[in-house]
Motif scaffolding. Sequence first.
Motif, PDB file in Angstrom:
ATOM      1  N   PRO A  57       0.812  -1.227   0.000  1.00  0.00           N
ATOM      2  CA  PRO A  57       0.000   0.000   0.000  1.00  0.00           C
ATOM      3  C   PRO A  57       0.846   1.277   0.000  1.00  0.00           C
ATOM      4  CG  PRO A  57      -0.834  -1.558   1.620  1.00  0.00           C
ATOM      5  CD  PRO A  57       0.466  -2.100   1.121  1.00  0.00           C
ATOM      6  N   LEU A  58       1.983   1.254   0.682  1.00  0.00           N
ATOM      7  CA  LEU A  58       2.846   2.429   0.708  1.00  0.00           C
ATOM      8  C   LEU A  58       3.350   2.766  -0.689  1.00  0.00           C
ATOM      9  CD1 LEU A  58       4.512   4.644   2.100  1.00  0.00           C
ATOM     10  CD2 LEU A  58       6.280   2.922   2.474  1.00  0.00           C
ATOM     11  N   ALA A  61       0.591   4.245  -2.716  1.00  0.00           N
ATOM     12  CA  ALA A  61       0.295   5.637  -2.334  1.00  0.00           C
ATOM     13  C   ALA A  61       1.380   6.596  -2.818  1.00  0.00           C
ATOM     14  CB  ALA A  61       0.131   5.740  -0.826  1.00  0.00           C
ATOM     15  N   GLU A  65      -2.243   7.595  -8.221  1.00  0.00           N
ATOM     16  CA  GLU A  65      -3.288   8.524  -7.774  1.00  0.00           C
ATOM     17  C   GLU A  65      -4.068   7.861  -6.652  1.00  0.00           C
ATOM     18  OE1 GLU A  65      -4.008  11.598  -8.411  1.00  0.00           O
ATOM     19  OE2 GLU A  65      -2.725  11.945 -10.142  1.00  0.00           O
ATOM     20  N   ILE A  66      -4.307   8.616  -5.607  1.00  0.00           N
ATOM     21  CA  ILE A  66      -5.099   8.097  -4.487  1.00  0.00           C
ATOM     22  C   ILE A  66      -6.567   8.180  -4.874  1.00  0.00           C
ATOM     23  CG2 ILE A  66      -5.676   8.321  -2.043  1.00  0.00           C
ATOM     24  CD1 ILE A  66      -2.736   7.650  -2.462  1.00  0.00           C
ATOM     25  N   ILE A  70      -7.027   2.647  -4.042  1.00  0.00           N
ATOM     26  CA  ILE A  70      -5.810   2.759  -3.234  1.00  0.00           C
ATOM     27  C   ILE A  70      -6.169   2.879  -1.755  1.00  0.00           C
ATOM     28  CG2 ILE A  70      -3.694   4.082  -2.835  1.00  0.00           C
ATOM     29  CD1 ILE A  70      -3.922   2.461  -5.565  1.00  0.00           C
ATOM     30  N   ILE A  71      -7.231   3.610  -1.443  1.00  0.00           N
ATOM     31  CA  ILE A  71      -7.675   3.692  -0.048  1.00  0.00           C
ATOM     32  C   ILE A  71      -8.093   2.309   0.441  1.00  0.00           C
ATOM     33  CG2 ILE A  71      -9.456   4.626   1.497  1.00  0.00           C
ATOM     34  CD1 ILE A  71      -9.325   7.215  -0.230  1.00  0.00           C
ATOM     35  N   MET A  74      -5.067   0.302   1.119  1.00  0.00           N
ATOM     36  CA  MET A  74      -4.447   0.744   2.374  1.00  0.00           C
ATOM     37  C   MET A  74      -5.214   0.208   3.588  1.00  0.00           C
ATOM     38  SD  MET A  74      -3.434   4.646   1.322  1.00  0.00           S
ATOM     39  CE  MET A  74      -2.449   4.986   2.786  1.00  0.00           C
ATOM     40  N   LEU A 117      -2.928   6.434   7.234  1.00  0.00           N
ATOM     41  CA  LEU A 117      -4.175   6.140   6.526  1.00  0.00           C
ATOM     42  C   LEU A 117      -5.196   7.251   6.745  1.00  0.00           C
ATOM     43  CD1 LEU A 117      -6.123   4.290   4.962  1.00  0.00           C
ATOM     44  CD2 LEU A 117      -6.536   3.083   7.114  1.00  0.00           C
ATOM     45  N   VAL A 120      -4.267  10.303   4.745  1.00  0.00           N
ATOM     46  CA  VAL A 120      -4.566  10.094   3.317  1.00  0.00           C
ATOM     47  C   VAL A 120      -6.063  10.240   3.078  1.00  0.00           C
ATOM     48  CG1 VAL A 120      -4.620   8.360   1.476  1.00  0.00           C
ATOM     49  CG2 VAL A 120      -2.518   8.706   2.805  1.00  0.00           C
ATOM     50  N   HIS A 124      -8.249  12.890   0.628  1.00  0.00           N
ATOM     51  CA  HIS A 124      -9.039  12.343  -0.485  1.00  0.00           C
ATOM     52  C   HIS A 124     -10.418  11.919   0.027  1.00  0.00           C
ATOM     53  CE1 HIS A 124      -5.401  12.451  -2.890  1.00  0.00           C
ATOM     54  NE2 HIS A 124      -4.786  12.029  -1.808  1.00  0.00           N
ATOM     55  N   LYS A 146       0.485   9.053 -10.497  1.00  0.00           N
ATOM     56  CA  LYS A 146       0.145  10.379  -9.981  1.00  0.00           C
ATOM     57  C   LYS A 146       0.298  11.423 -11.082  1.00  0.00           C
ATOM     58  CE  LYS A 146       1.272   9.968  -5.087  1.00  0.00           C
ATOM     59  NZ  LYS A 146      -0.072  10.175  -4.603  1.00  0.00           N
TER      60      LYS A 146
END
Length: 186
Positions: A57-58, A61, A65-66, A70-71, A74, A117, A120, A124, A146
Amino acid sequence: MTPNDPTLLLLLYFIMPLWLLAGVCDWLCHRKTHIEENAGLKEAFIHILMFSEMGIPLLAALFLEINALIILLMVVGFLLHEATALWDVSYSSTVRYISPVEQHIHSFLEMVPLMALLLVVTRHWDQALALVGLGAAAADFSLNLKSEPLPVPYIVTLLLAIVLLEILPFAEEFVRCFRKRGATEK
C-alpha cells in the motif's frame, strides 16, 4: 505537490520518518533478545510478512493517484498488518522476552500506519466517502500514476532509507535466523 499542504507535509516529513525510526528500533530490540536463539525463523518470516502488508500500500500511495481503490488497498493492508501483528506477539511472547520498550515500539508500529491512513483519507475525502457508498463522487477503482508526482529527491531518499533502515536489517535478521536454524538441525 503543494508546499502549503500541512496534511501532505505531515505524511512526508513526520509520519514516514517516525515509522522508519520505529521499524529500525524494533529490529534493534530483536537483535538484543537474539531472536535467532528463541523465536527464530518463524518470527523473522512474520516480520517480512508485515513489511509486505504495509509496503505494497505504501508504494501504491507513493506512485499512484489516491482513489477508492488505493484507499481500499491501504485499509486492507492495515487490517492484515494488525492481524499479523497480533499473531506475531502471540507467538513471540511465548518464546522470548519482549521488553516494555519493545512493546512501546510496537504501539508506534501499529498506530503510525493508522495515522498515515487517516491523513490520506482526509486528503481524499470524496473517494473515501465514495468507497463506502456516500458522497457525490463515484468510487474510482482505476490504477493511474500520480498526475502530480512527489518530488524525485524525496522519493529517492525515502526508498533509500527504506532499503537501509528496513529491508537490509530485516533481511539480516532473516538470514541470522535461517543460519541458526540450519546449525541446530545438523
